[in-house]
Design an enzyme around this catalytic site. Sequence first.
Site, PDB file in Angstrom:
ATOM      1  NE  ARG A  48      -3.811   0.870   0.831  1.00 48.23           N
ATOM      2  CZ  ARG A  48      -4.860   0.836   0.032  1.00 48.23           C
ATOM      3  NH1 ARG A  48      -4.911   1.617  -1.008  1.00 48.23           N
ATOM      4  NH2 ARG A  48      -5.855   0.024   0.274  1.00 48.23           N
ATOM      5  CB  ILE A  62      -2.995   6.086   9.069  1.00 46.70           C
ATOM      6  CG1 ILE A  62      -3.089   7.312   9.970  1.00 46.70           C
ATOM      7  CG2 ILE A  62      -3.895   4.966   9.609  1.00 46.70           C
ATOM      8  CD1 ILE A  62      -4.490   7.889  10.078  1.00 46.70           C
ATOM      9  N   PRO A  63      -0.360   3.631   8.110  1.00 45.05           N
ATOM     10  CG  PRO A  63       1.506   2.438   8.844  1.00 45.05           C
ATOM     11  CD  PRO A  63       0.753   3.720   9.047  1.00 45.05           C
ATOM     12  CG  HIS A  64      -4.451   1.490   5.353  1.00 51.00           C
ATOM     13  ND1 HIS A  64      -3.920   2.763   5.386  1.00 51.00           N
ATOM     14  CD2 HIS A  64      -5.154   1.415   4.202  1.00 51.00           C
ATOM     15  CE1 HIS A  64      -4.296   3.422   4.304  1.00 51.00           C
ATOM     16  NE2 HIS A  64      -5.046   2.616   3.562  1.00 51.00           N
ATOM     17  N   GLY A  65      -3.360  -2.090   5.080  1.00 55.62           N
ATOM     18  CA  GLY A  65      -3.229  -3.030   3.983  1.00 55.62           C
ATOM     19  C   GLY A  65      -3.945  -2.589   2.721  1.00 55.62           C
TER      20      GLY A  65
END
Length: 145
Positions: A48, A62-65
């Site tokens: 991502r 805000i790292p997320h998949g």
Amino acid sequence: MSINILDKEKVVLNARVESKTEAIELAGKLLVEANHVTSEYIQKMLEREEALTTFIGNGVAIPHGTEDSKKWIQSTGLSFVQIPNGVDFGDGNMAYLVIGIAAVGDEHLDILSNIAIVISEEENVKKIVQTTSKEEILEIFSKGM
């Protein structure tokens, strides 16, 4: 906010990381250790970030998949990595707080909205980056959640 979504075991203070990759991996590892996601999810967080930065401004990322990472999410949760010296998220954007997120269904929409409200206040971000208390971070975010 549910204690399962956010608790002090998923908060790292005074982290020293060399890169945004290392920061994302640390945020992801906290989610794995809390059984919110399987280890495969961390790779999707990195994918991502390669496609589109998760730096949202005001010193926060805000790292997320990716969209196809849902199968590795077991429950909704957040992790917090405080990086007082900051880490470059590209284009000179320094992140001092990295919030890992994993959410079942569409729960991430409400969570992201609440996070945005909390971090839109520079005073909150300043407190979060300077605190030596995991409880203070939880308190600041629980007010907004």
